[in-house]
Design an enzyme around this catalytic site. Structure first.
Site, short mmCIF file in Angstrom:
data_model
loop_
_atom_site.label_atom_id
_atom_site.label_comp_id
_atom_site.label_asym_id
_atom_site.label_seq_id
_atom_site.Cartn_x
_atom_site.Cartn_y
_atom_site.Cartn_z
N CYS A 1 -2.08 -0.28 7.53
CA CYS A 1 -1.34 0.98 7.39
C CYS A 1 -1.50 1.85 8.64
O CYS A 1 -0.54 2.50 9.06
CB CYS A 1 -1.81 1.72 6.15
N HIS B 1 0.85 -1.20 0.00
CA HIS B 1 0.00 0.00 0.00
C HIS B 1 0.89 1.24 0.00
O HIS B 1 2.02 1.21 0.51
CB HIS B 1 -0.89 0.00 1.24
N GLU C 1 0.94 3.92 1.76
CA GLU C 1 1.42 4.37 3.07
C GLU C 1 2.62 3.53 3.54
O GLU C 1 3.58 4.06 4.10
CB GLU C 1 0.31 4.25 4.13
N CYS D 1 -6.07 1.76 5.92
CA CYS D 1 -6.63 0.48 6.40
C CYS D 1 -5.96 0.13 7.74
O CYS D 1 -5.01 0.79 8.15
CB CYS D 1 -6.38 -0.61 5.35
#
Lengths: 156, 156
Positions: free
Chosen positions: B93, B60, B62, B90
Site C-alpha cells: 500500500c 487492502h 488503501e 504495508c
C-alpha cells in the site's frame, strides 16, 4: 485473460514477453506476467500492465494475474503457483506476491531503479517478511531491457 | 463506497475507524481508509479491508480507495488527495500511495511488524522512491491498536 496450454513444455517466459509486447503496442509500459501451475503445466492467467488503460496506478501485470487467479479460485493464497514476469517486480508487487504465498518468482531483467526484490528495499530479506518465494532473476534479461529501452526511447 | 460530507469539519480519521469497525463485524482484519480532497472537505472514497470477502490478498483498504477514486476520475495520479488510514500502510500500500502521488498519509497506529513507511523497509526514505507524501503517524493510535488486539484475541 486465462489461457490453457495442454501441451507442455510451454516457454512461460516467452508467454510473459508476448504479453509485454501487447502492452507495448497499446502504449503501456511493456511488462507482462504469467501465473502458472507448474505441477500441471497450466497457465492460470496471463496479463500485462494496464495502468494507462484503467487509469489505475496499481494495475501492474503481477497484481492483475494474482487478483484474477485468487478471486476466480476463491483462494487468497496460491502456494502452488509460479509467477513469470518480464521485469523485476516493484515493492508493491513484491509484497503482493508474498501475501499470495506464491512458490516462485522468475523474472526477466533486474530493475535497479524500481525493483523491490533484489534492488531497492530487497523486501524478502527483511525479518518482517512472512513468506519468501524462491526467486530466479535474469531469465530473458536482454529481451526485457531492450523492450523497455525501445519503448521509452520512442516516447521521448 | 463514495460518501459526500457537505458539512466540514468532518473527523476523517473517525470515518476511517468506522470503516475498520465495519470490517471487524464481518471478520475482516479491522483496517479502514478514507481518501479525502482537503481543499473541498469532500470524502472521495471510504472502504475497509476486504481480503476475506473477495479472496484477494491485495484487497487492502488503501488499495481499494485509491483504485476507486483513480478509476472513477480516470486519473492515475491524485496529487491533491489525502489518505486517512487506521494502521500504518504495508509495503504494498505504501508503494501504491507513492505511485498515486497522494499528498499526505495520516495513519492511526504504527505497525512495526507489517508497516512499510516508518517500519520495515521505510520505503519513502529510499533514493529510488519517486514521490514521498507527507506522513503523519500516530493519529488515533490507541483506538487502532485496541481494535486489532480485540480482533486477534477473539480469533484465538
Amino acid at each position: 485473460m486465462t489461457e490453457i496450454h495442454p501441451h507442455p513444455p510451454v516457454n512461460f517466459m516467452d508467454l510473459a514477453f508476448r504479453q509485454a509486447e501487447a502492452a507495448y503496442e497499446k502504449g503501456e509500459v511493456p511488462i507482462g506476467a504469467v501465473l502458472v501451475d507448474p505441477a500441471s503445466g497450466e497457465v492460470l492467467a496471463a496479463d500485462h500492465n494496464r495502468v494507462e488503460e484503467r487509469h489505475d496506478p496499481t494495475a501492474h501485470a503481477e497484481m492483475l494475474v494474482i487478483q484474477a487467479v485468487a478471486t476466480s479460485r476463491r483462494e487468497k493464497r496460491l502456494p502452488f503457483a509460479d509467477l513469470y514476469v518480464t521485469l523485476e517486480p516493484c515493492p508493491m508487487c513484491a509484497t503482493a506476491i508474498s501475501f499470495a504465498r506464491l512458490r516462485r518468482v522468475i523474472y526477466g531483467a533486474p530493475d535497479p531503479k524500481g525493483g523491490g526484490i533484489d534492488s531497492g528495499p530487497r523486501l524478502y530479506t527483511l525479518p518482517t517478511c512472512h513468506h519468501r518465494p524462491q526467486v530466479i532473476g535474469g531469465s530473458g534479461e536482454d529481451r526485457s531491457a531492450e523492450l523497455l529501452r525501445s519503448f521509452f526511447k520512442a516516447r521521448r
